[in-house]
Scaffold this motif. Structure first.
Motif: not given
Length: 270
Positions: A18-22
């Motif tokens: 699970v990750a944030d992609v910015v």
């Protein structure tokens, strides 16, 4: 920012990221690996066993709770060698309550390469049923994995010298004869496990680990400090692949990265 969840339905393990992609950059929030052995005996029978499917479903139920708790907006599960090979692989995906697709070997290689993010290196991903080699001028998926080799060749406990040589011959036959690289990066469980045991992965250190681990029974390997117990049945097969790859490439060492297919999938679905 997009929060995503990527799941790898692998031959030997089921993994979650699970990750944030910015702005194209991945910020990891949660990562987990569980040995579920989805590909148990698939090489021989071409079917996913009911017990193996049940193990994966139980794992995914736990992963779903993590995904919901962290609020991922997009989720994708990708299936690799075991599901590609199994005649009933589609049934597994149809029974999931989340988006899923089967990756071809080339797609798996490309997403792994993207996840590692080292365009000038040869990236090597040793899975349970296949090994992906991708880098400048090469993108191939070989029917060569730690589970497949172990089931085909390493049937004694511990394996015999003849079985080990048959395993090595199978690897040498499968690897591209003209494979070259000035730098190689290994990803996934076999490399991470060997790095924990040997430190730097050179031909000398990996060969020593093959000799050490192959002399032990599976029960004894489960007690080796630094080796995940559930990886004990297949670590010798994986280590033989690494040893033969180092011998072919004639590199002083192979680096290890914790970024891999999951990272590539996360970036794609964002």
């Amino acid at each position: 920012m997009t929060r995503v969840a990527a799941i790898d339905l692998g031959t030997n393990s089921t993994r979650l990221l699970v990750a944030d992609v910015v702005d194209g950059t991945l910020v990891e929030l949660y990562r987990e690996t569980r040995i579920t052995r989805l590909g148990e005996r698939v090489d021989a029978g071409r079917l996913l066993l009911p017990a193996a499917v049940a193990r994966v479903h139980a794992c995914l139920a736990d992963y779903r709770r993590v995904i919901d708790a962290l609020g991922a907006r997009r989720t994708l599960a990708v299936a690799t060698s075991a599901v590609r090979d199994a005649e009933n692989g589609r049934e597994l995906l149809d029974g999931l309550d989340l988006p899923a697709r089967v990756l071809s070997g080339e797609e798996e290689a490309a997403l792994t390469f993207r996840g590692v993010g080292e365009p000038d290196a040869l990236v090597v991903d040793i899975g349970g049923g296949s090994t992906e080699l991708v880098g400048p001028g090469i993108r191939v998926s070989l029917e060569l994995g730690c589970v497949r080799l172990s089931e085909r060749h390493l049937r004694s406990d511990p394996p015999t010298a003849r079985e080990l040589e048959a395993c090595a011959e199978a690897v040498r036959f499968a690897l591209p004869a003209q494979l070259e690289a000035t730098r190689a990066i290994g990803v996934a469980g076999t490399f991470v496990s060997l790095a924990a045991l040997a430190g730097e992965l050179s031909l000398e250190t990996v060969s020593a680990q093959v000799d050490r681990l192959a002399a032990l029974t599976v029960a004894e390997r489960r007690l080796v400090p630094g080796l995940e117990p559930d990886r004990a049945p297949v670590i010798v097969g994986g280590a033989v692949i690494v040893r033969e790859l180092l011998a072919l490439l004639e590199l002083p060492r192979i680096e290890v990265s914790e970024h891999d297919l999951l990272d590539g999938v996360a970036l794609e679905i964002a």
